[in-house]
Scaffold this motif. Sequence first.
Motif, PDB file in Angstrom:
ATOM      1  N   UNK A 123      62.945  36.882  39.648  1.00 56.29           N
ATOM      2  CA  UNK A 123      62.048  35.882  38.301  1.00 56.29           C
ATOM      3  C   UNK A 123      61.712  35.009  40.154  1.00 56.29           C
ATOM      4  N   UNK A 124      62.121  34.901  41.464  1.00 60.20           N
ATOM      5  CA  UNK A 124      61.350  34.301  41.643  1.00 60.20           C
ATOM      6  C   UNK A 124      59.884  34.555  42.141  1.00 60.20           C
ATOM      7  N   UNK A 125      60.094  36.585  42.161  1.00 62.56           N
ATOM      8  CA  UNK A 125      58.275  36.710  43.006  1.00 62.56           C
ATOM      9  C   UNK A 125      57.682  36.778  41.688  1.00 62.56           C
ATOM     10  N   UNK A 126      58.190  36.649  40.154  1.00 67.12           N
ATOM     11  CA  UNK A 126      57.294  36.353  38.569  1.00 67.12           C
ATOM     12  C   UNK A 126      56.525  34.992  39.703  1.00 67.12           C
ATOM     13  N   UNK A 127      57.631  33.990  39.217  1.00 68.25           N
ATOM     14  CA  UNK A 127      56.894  32.821  39.724  1.00 68.25           C
ATOM     15  C   UNK A 127      56.224  32.968  40.485  1.00 68.25           C
ATOM     16  N   UNK A 128      56.540  33.547  41.812  1.00 66.95           N
ATOM     17  CA  UNK A 128      55.496  33.640  42.312  1.00 66.95           C
ATOM     18  C   UNK A 128      54.195  34.405  43.088  1.00 66.95           C
ATOM     19  N   UNK A 129      53.760  34.470  41.919  1.00 63.86           N
ATOM     20  CA  UNK A 129      52.642  35.612  42.397  1.00 63.86           C
ATOM     21  C   UNK A 129      51.875  34.932  40.388  1.00 63.86           C
ATOM     22  N   UNK A 130      52.169  34.670  40.304  1.00 61.34           N
ATOM     23  CA  UNK A 130      52.099  33.055  39.215  1.00 61.34           C
ATOM     24  C   UNK A 130      51.732  32.407  39.831  1.00 61.34           C
ATOM     25  N   UNK A 131      52.378  31.978  40.562  1.00 63.08           N
ATOM     26  CA  UNK A 131      51.412  30.692  41.822  1.00 63.08           C
ATOM     27  C   UNK A 131      50.233  31.262  42.218  1.00 63.08           C
ATOM     28  N   UNK A 132      50.418  32.009  43.238  1.00 62.96           N
ATOM     29  CA  UNK A 132      49.392  32.647  43.965  1.00 62.96           C
ATOM     30  C   UNK A 132      48.173  33.035  43.025  1.00 62.96           C
ATOM     31  N   UNK A 133      48.302  33.696  41.963  1.00 64.86           N
ATOM     32  CA  UNK A 133      47.267  33.844  40.925  1.00 64.86           C
ATOM     33  C   UNK A 133      46.633  32.583  40.397  1.00 64.86           C
ATOM     34  N   UNK A 134      46.986  31.782  40.499  1.00 66.68           N
ATOM     35  CA  UNK A 134      46.555  30.438  39.723  1.00 66.68           C
ATOM     36  C   UNK A 134      46.320  29.637  40.611  1.00 66.68           C
TER      37      UNK A 134
END
Length: 221
Positions: free
Chosen positions: A147-158
């Motif tokens: 879940x942490x990885x998903x949130x990070x990827x969303x943050x970086x991707x945006x």
Amino acid sequence: MKLVVFGASGRIGTELVRQGVAAGHEVTAVVRKGSSLQVELPELRLVAARAGAAGDLAKVVTADVMDPKSIAPVIAGHDVVLSALGPRPKGPSDVLTSSARSVLQALGDVRRYLVVSVAGIHGGNDDPFTQFVVKPILQRLLREGFADARRMEELVGASTVDWTICCPPRLSDKPAKGTFRSNTEGSVRGGFTMTRADVATYMLNAIDDTALIRKTAVISN
């Protein structure tokens, strides 16, 4: 090229520092208070000398990656930021998300940002056994870290920086194989393991690969 490596005291971070110096880059290794680089500076100087470098290509800085004010002066003047931080193996975790948020706030004029995530949260090219057996088990066992990885990827991707997210599978400390596979459109079929040395090699090679800018790459041996 001037590189900053966060998570430099970890095993992927150590490889990034060692290989970066061997390639002739100027590397600033960032470690948290109480941690130390797993490779000694004299060894890095020897690596640099073997690479034909005349000067000292590595330095170690202690800074809190979660504090943008602490790391902004460290990042300033560099060309690339690489994060080798990983999620906690068990229990609630926001290491990846919080560190990425802090780095993005501290980047300033630096555009290139490469970060490690996890392959297990990606699909789209798996064999049936992996899709319906292996990954569901991993997603239950490692749900907080995933879940942490998903949130990070969303943050970086945006973000608007020139990011690349590198997602390896289960990691090993075996010697580098020197070859790897990657997929920016889904998972790597049959990609179950990857050496940490090869993850570092992939990330360093990706720095200048414009095709990987603002891409998420699942990687494996």
